[in-house]
Design an enzyme around this catalytic site. Structure first.
Site, PDB file in Angstrom:
ATOM      1  NE  ARG A  64      -3.088   2.483   2.972  1.00 22.99           N
ATOM      2  CZ  ARG A  64      -3.327   3.033   4.130  1.00 22.99           C
ATOM      3  NH1 ARG A  64      -2.902   2.463   5.233  1.00 22.99           N
ATOM      4  NH2 ARG A  64      -4.001   4.149   4.203  1.00 22.99           N
TER       5      ARG A  64
ATOM      6  CE1 TYR B 216       0.490   4.922   6.090  1.00 30.87           C
ATOM      7  CE2 TYR B 216      -0.193   4.741   3.803  1.00 30.87           C
ATOM      8  CZ  TYR B 216      -0.403   5.216   5.077  1.00 30.87           C
ATOM      9  OH  TYR B 216      -1.495   5.981   5.343  1.00 30.87           O
TER      10      TYR B 216
ATOM     11  CB  ALA C   3      -8.755   5.662   8.483  1.00 27.26           C
TER      12      ALA C   3
ATOM     13  CG  HIS D  41      -0.331   7.949  13.408  1.00 27.85           C
ATOM     14  ND1 HIS D  41      -1.489   7.362  12.963  1.00 27.85           N
ATOM     15  CD2 HIS D  41      -0.646   8.620  14.542  1.00 27.85           C
ATOM     16  CE1 HIS D  41      -2.474   7.668  13.789  1.00 27.85           C
ATOM     17  NE2 HIS D  41      -1.991   8.426  14.760  1.00 27.85           N
ATOM     18  CB  ILE D  42       3.802   4.238   9.371  1.00 25.00           C
ATOM     19  CG1 ILE D  42       3.562   2.932  10.144  1.00 25.00           C
ATOM     20  CG2 ILE D  42       4.941   4.101   8.368  1.00 25.00           C
ATOM     21  CD1 ILE D  42       2.965   1.809   9.319  1.00 25.00           C
ATOM     22  CB  SER D  43       2.803   8.785   7.250  1.00 22.51           C
ATOM     23  OG  SER D  43       1.468   8.991   7.693  1.00 22.51           O
TER      24      SER D  43
ATOM     25  NE  ARG E 172      -4.310  10.650   5.393  1.00 26.29           N
ATOM     26  CZ  ARG E 172      -4.845   9.426   5.325  1.00 26.29           C
ATOM     27  NH1 ARG E 172      -4.971   8.698   6.410  1.00 26.29           N
ATOM     28  NH2 ARG E 172      -5.242   8.940   4.167  1.00 26.29           N
TER      29      ARG E 172
END
Length: 139
Positions: free
Chosen positions: A17, A22, A74, A97-99, A108
């Site tokens: 994804r 990510y 999300a 969170h990865i990002s 977000r």
């Protein structure tokens, strides 16, 4: 020490994804390395795309583990139910969170769960989980 990692929707698609956001690594291989790096920590893992199943898991383990690392995906931006669940359990929860969600779409930028968590770590890729684990180990 017992730590539970709970990942939410679409984390099962890591490596496939949006690799530009990510990364290209799947979570299972990262988890294997994390467990090897922390052999004295019992690290349990759960992933679901279903909000209710995530809540069920948090309630199941939240009275028995030393900490929870939660990437709600999300649901972070929408779930009062997850916030209520985090408040209901004694285990400290670190939101990850990865990002860097603050460098992405404005929707977000708001987390419905941060106010119930011990802390938030974001933007360091999968290393966000290791940083969360370190924070829980030092508390």
């Amino acid at each position: 020490m017992k730590i539970q990692i709970v990942n939410g929707p679409n984390i099962n698609l890591l490596g496939k994804r949006e690799p530009g956001i990510y990364g290209s690594r799947d979570f299972e291989s990262f988890l294997e390395e994390l467990r090897k790096a922390y052999p004295d920590v019992e690290i349990h893992y759960f992933q679901s795309n279903v909000e209710g199943l995530m809540i069920d898991k948090l309630q199941e383990v939240g009275f028995d583990v030393d900490g929870i690392i939660l990437n709600a995906g999300a649901y972070t931006h929408t779930s009062i139910a997850l916030q209520d669940c985090i408040r209901a359990i004694p285990a400290p929860v670190v939101e990850v969170h990865i990002s860097n969600v603050h460098s992405r779409e404005s929707f977000r930028h708001v987390s419905m769960i941060s106010c119930a968590c011990k802390g938030v770590i974001l933007g360091f890729g999968l290393d966000s989980y290791r940083l969360a684990l370190e924070a829980l180990l030092k508390r």
